[in-house]
Design a protein around this motif. Structure first.
Motif, short mmCIF file in Angstrom:
data_model
loop_
_atom_site.label_atom_id
_atom_site.label_comp_id
_atom_site.label_asym_id
_atom_site.label_seq_id
_atom_site.Cartn_x
_atom_site.Cartn_y
_atom_site.Cartn_z
N VAL A 1 10.28 -13.80 -3.74
CA VAL A 1 9.70 -14.30 -4.99
C VAL A 1 10.72 -14.26 -6.12
O VAL A 1 10.80 -15.19 -6.94
N TYR B 1 2.45 -11.38 0.34
CA TYR B 1 2.41 -12.33 -0.78
C TYR B 1 1.05 -12.28 -1.48
O TYR B 1 0.98 -12.38 -2.71
N ALA C 1 8.51 -9.61 0.34
CA ALA C 1 7.94 -10.70 -0.45
C ALA C 1 8.48 -10.69 -1.87
O ALA C 1 8.74 -11.75 -2.46
#
Length: 303
Positions: free
Chosen positions: A276, A71, A272
Motif C-alpha cells: 500500500v 488488505y 499489505a
C-alpha cells in the motif's frame, strides 16, 4: 531492373567473441533484473498468502491460496485514508517547494558572472559535512513555530545541497553561454530567460530532482515522528507504523486461538502495508524514467 541485393545493407556475421560478449551482457542484465524485481514480487504475493505458507517456504512465485484478509483489515483503519491524503499533500507541495528553491539556486551557481560565487558555494557545501544534530534542529523548528503544523515536513528540509550541486552541474554542461548571449541581444532579462528558455530545456533535471524529492517525502516517517504529534497531520508511513505497533501490543495480551488469529492477521498486514505504501510512487516512476536516466547521466558524470 534492380538486381537483388543491390542498394541494401549487407548483413555481417558477428564474431564468436562479440556474440559471447553480447550473451554475457544480456545475462548479467537479466540476473540483475531478477534480483531487483523478485523481492518486490515476493512482497506482493506474500501479502495475499497465508503467513504459515510464507514462513514454511511454500510460497515462491505464486500464492498457494489467495487471502485478502491483510488488505481488508488494513483498510478498515480509518486513519489510513487520512494518512494517505496527508502524504499526497506533503509530497505534492514539498516537491514543488523543493524544485522552486533548488533549481534556481543551481542555475545561479552555474553562472560564471555570479558575484561572490566561491563564497556562496562554500556556504552551501559546509553544511553537507557539518550538521548541528537533531536537538538543535528541533529547537530551530520549534522557535519558528512549525511544530505540529502542515509546513514542518515541507519547509525546513526543502533545501538540498546535493540537489543544488546536481542542478548546477546540469546547467553548466547543458546550456551553452551563446544561448544567454543571444537572449540578451533580443532584450531578454534574466528571469524571463530562466522561465521561458532554461526551464523548458531542463525537463531531465526537473524530473530527477522531483522524483528524488517525492520519494524521500513519501517514505519519510522519522521527521513526522519527531515533529508531529497531532494524529490528523501524520503521514501514511507513520500511520502504518502505529497500526503495526498496536497489533504487536494486542498479540502480547491475547492467548490461544485469538493470539494465533491476531498473529496471522498481523503478518499479512505487514506485507499489505508495504504494498500500500510503495505502490503509488512505483506507478509514477515509469512516466519519469526517460528524463530520470538522462538527467542522472548528464548531471552527475559531466563536470
Amino acid at each position: 531492373m534492380r538486381k537483388k541485393g543491390v542498394g541494401t545493407a549487407r548483413k555481417t556475421k558477428k564474431h564468436w567473441k562479440d556474440r559471447f560478449f553480447d550473451f554475457s551482457v544480456y545475462g548479467i542484465a537479466i540476473m540483475m533484473m531478477i534480483l531487483i524485481i523478485y523481492p518486490l514480487w515476493f512482497i506482493v504475493i506474500a501479502s495475499f498468502s497465508n503467513p504459515s505458507d510464507v514462513a514454511n517456504g511454500n510460497v515462491w512465485f505464486w500464492p498457494k491460496e489467495w487471502k485478502l484478509d491483510g488488505y481488508i483489515e488494513l483498510m478498515k483503519q480509518e486513519m489510513i485514508w487520512r494518512g494517505y491524503l496527508n502524504t499526497i499533500f506533503y509530497t505534492l507541495i514539498g516537491t514543488f517547494i523543493a524544485l522552486f528553491v533548488n533549481i534556481p539556486a543551481g542555475y545561479a551557481l552555474s553562472r560564471q558572472d555570479l558575484f561572490g560565487k566561491k563564497i556562496i558555494s562554500m556556504f552551501f557545501i559546509i553544511p553537507m559535512f557539518f550538521g548541528g544534530g537533531l536537538i538543535p534542529t528541533y529547537l530551530v523548528v520549534k522557535n519558528f513555530g512549525l511544530i505540529d503544523t502542515f509546513w514542518v515536513l515541507v519547509l525546513p528540509f526543502s533545501v538540498s545541497v546535493f540537489n543544488i550541486i546536481i542542478a548546477r552541474t546540469f546547467f553548466r554542461n547543458s546550456l551553452p553561454e551563446s544561448l544567454w548571449e543571444a537572449a540578451q541581444i533580443d532584450g531578454c532579462g534574466t528571469i524571463r530567460y530562466f522561465i521561458t528558455m532554461v526551464l523548458p530545456l531542463s525537463k531531465a533535471i526537473l524530473a530527477v530532482i522531483g522524483l528524488w524529492t517525492a520519494v524521500g517525502i513519501w517514505n519519510s516517517w522519522f521527521d513526522a515522528m519527531i515533529y508531529i504529534s497531532n494524529e490528523n497531520l501524520q503521514p501514511l508511513q507513520l500511520v502504518l507504523r502505529r497500526i503495526l505497533i498496536a497489533n504487536e501490543s494486542m498479540l502480547g495480551t491475547a492467548s490461544g486461538e485469538l493470539a494465533s488469529e491476531l498473529r496471522r492477521l498481523s503478518e499479512m498486514m505487514k506485507y499489505a502495508a508495504i504494498v500500500v505504501s510503495t505502490l503509488p510512487i512505483m506507478c509514477l516512476y515509469p512516466f519519469l524514467q526517460k528524463y530520470f536516466n538522462q538527467g542522472v547521466m548528464i548531471g552527475s558524470i559531466k563536470e
